[in-house]
Scaffold this active site. Structure first.
Site, PDB file in Angstrom:
ATOM      1  N   PHE A  19     -15.320  12.781  23.457  1.00 37.43           N
ATOM      2  CA  PHE A  19     -14.420  13.882  23.096  1.00 37.43           C
ATOM      3  C   PHE A  19     -13.719  14.560  24.284  1.00 37.43           C
ATOM      4  CE2 PHE A  19     -18.264  14.118  20.224  1.00 37.43           C
ATOM      5  CZ  PHE A  19     -17.765  13.186  19.330  1.00 37.43           C
ATOM      6  N   CYS A  20     -13.349  13.783  25.290  1.00 34.80           N
ATOM      7  CA  CYS A  20     -12.683  14.353  26.475  1.00 34.80           C
ATOM      8  C   CYS A  20     -13.492  15.505  27.069  1.00 34.80           C
ATOM      9  CB  CYS A  20     -11.267  14.825  26.153  1.00 34.80           C
ATOM     10  SG  CYS A  20     -10.163  13.480  25.799  1.00 34.80           S
ATOM     11  N   ALA A  21     -14.805  15.413  26.946  1.00 38.58           N
ATOM     12  CA  ALA A  21     -15.691  16.403  27.565  1.00 38.58           C
ATOM     13  C   ALA A  21     -16.921  15.629  28.030  1.00 38.58           C
ATOM     14  CB  ALA A  21     -16.058  17.492  26.557  1.00 38.58           C
TER      15      ALA A  21
END
Ligand code: PLP
Length: 453
Positions: A375-377
């Site tokens: 999740f781009c984290a």
């Protein structure tokens, strides 16, 4: 005892009409089903009201700012009114500037580009990459993931205490996590930042679609969000807040619209006078439909009332949690604990399943759109999973066997347009998959799990 409120209860409003609610998708197992869009945290469907407003304006579309014709003037008014509407939605201070950008990522990169010389930046490792990465040219301090909201404030306080209080500093924090949905103690973090002479920017990409955001009440210096997560997917975002850093810096993009006067010098060069208003950072032809659609969404959400929207979302969150509470294989990810206040974003892993496989089966066999991955984290999800950053799983065979750690997670997210039926279907499908397994075969293609045929 169930904390669920029946959908017919007056405290839980009906979903707001959105586009795509009747779209059907094919299933690998045969037949079609209404698509259940449960990936709002990535991009939410357009509100019907936003679509209608845009369609009504479209015939009157004209060039913004420099046209002499009637439609140009009308479009310019619309664009500038949109700026005022969004500033009101965010409860900005009278002297704040509101710049229309392309997205939250663009807004935070713009802020990174106007940091004063020597600015120190403080950011938690838990941030989305859009908030984590734009500061690489500054002196950045990455703060460890806190396990309680109080620990977040204490961690920031400690980091800021060591800095030179006379130099400029910026804290960047998210309002609601795109992984866990948890709300961060923004007001307390802002107080801590200000007590140490630092400023703070709020990444409201996940907060603004779900909760009221008041720049003045939270006492943040800037706020950034994206139209496409706020039911207005027409390519615009927002950065709003203190004018001084924006005014004093070079324009983010050089070009027409940002410049007030351009002259040739005697030595052959060119002198430029840049605007001091928001136009300084809006060079090029502005996205008037993007800005107008965001303003339309702000009005629609305000009219619907955040009290009822929040109540409805809490009801849907409880539906998911209670619906899967007796499935021990499902583990929800959380920093601050399962009962921490959150928006409609829930990530989880399923013991015995590769997350990509699970998400692919939800899509292919049930017509339910969720998301899987990091999740781009990446740092946050790996912290939550306790996983080794280097390993990568293949789908098909279950890779997270009992006792083993998952490498990716699954995220289900919803909002103002989500009907009960979508959440109920998700819960039933997740339970069935855990109990019976996938009905189809899957293989890995370009790192993603897809049906084998
Ligand atoms: C918390 C958060 N910040 C920033 C972003 C980046 O938003 P955009 O892709 O619209 O720039 C996202 C997108 O998922 C997000 O969830």
């Amino acid at each position: 005892m169930s904390v669920l409120t029946a959908a017919s209860d007056r405290s839980v409003c009906a979903p707001l009409p959105v586009l795509g609610r009747d779209v059907t998708v094919p299933l690998v197992t045969g037949g079609e089903v209404t698509y259940a869009a449960l990936d709002y945290a990535a991009s939410a469907p357009a509100l019907q009201r936003v679509w209608d407003d845009v369609a009504a304006y479209a015939p009157y579309y004209g060039s913004v700012h420099r046209g002499a014709g009637y439609l140009s003037q009308l479009s310019t008014d619309l664009f500038e009114n949109a700026r005022r509407t969004v500033a009101e939605f965010l409860d900005c201070r009278a002297d704040d500037q509101l710049v229309f950008t392309r997205s939250t990522t663009d807004s935070l990169n713009l802020l990174a580009a106007v940091l004063p010389a020597g600015c120190q930046v403080f950011v938690f490792e838990t941030e989305h990459h859009a908030s984590l990465l734009p500061w690489q040219d500054a002196e950045v301090t990455y703060l460890d993931a806190p396990r309680t909201p109080e620990q977040a404030v204490a961690t920031l306080e400690r980091a800021l205490a060591d800095r030179d209080p006379h130099g400029p500093a910026l804290v960047c924090v998210t309002g609601a996590s795109n992984v866990t949905g948890e709300l961060w103690p923004v007001r307390e973090l802002a107080a801590a930042a200000h007590a140490h002479g630092a400023r703070i920017v709020l990444d409201a990409a996940q907060l603004a679609p779900h909760h009221p955001v008041s720049v003045q009440d939270l006492d943040v210096d800037w706020v950034a969000f994206s139209g496409h997560k706020l039911y207005a997917p027409f390519g615009s975002g927002v950065l709003a807040g203190r004018a001084d850093w924006l005014r004093e810096a070079r324009p983010y993009l050089a070009g027409g619209g940002a410049s007030r006067k351009v002259t040739r010098r005697a030595d052959g060069g060119v002198d430029v006078e840049w605007h001091e208003s928001a136009a300084r950072h809006e060079a090029g032809s502005p996205n008037v439909i993007g800005a107008y659609s965001i303003a339309s969404a702000c009005k629609a959400l305000t009219e619907a009332g955040f009290d009822t929207l929040v109540a409805r979302e809490r009801y849907l969150i409880e539906k998911v949690r209670e619906g899967l509470a007796d499935v021990p294989e499902v583990r929800f990810l959380s920093l601050f604990g399962d009962d921490a206040p959150r928006v409609g974003v829930l990530s989880f892993v399923v013991e015995g399943w590769n997350s990509s496989h699970f998400a692919a089966a939800l899509s292919a066999e049930y017509g339910i759109g969720v998301r899987d991955g990091l999740f781009c984290a990446h740092p946050l999800v790996r912290t939550l999973l306790g996983s080794d950053p280097q390993t990568q799983g293949e789908c098909g065979a279950p890779e997270a066997a009992p006792g083993e750690k998952s490498l990716n997670a699954i995220r289900v997210s919803f909002g103002a347009g989500t009907p009960d039926e979508h959440v109920d279907r998700f819960v039933a499908a997740a339970r069935e998959l855990v109990r019976d397994g996938a009905k189809w075969n899957y293989r890995t293609e370009d790192g993603r799990c897809v049906p084998a045929v």
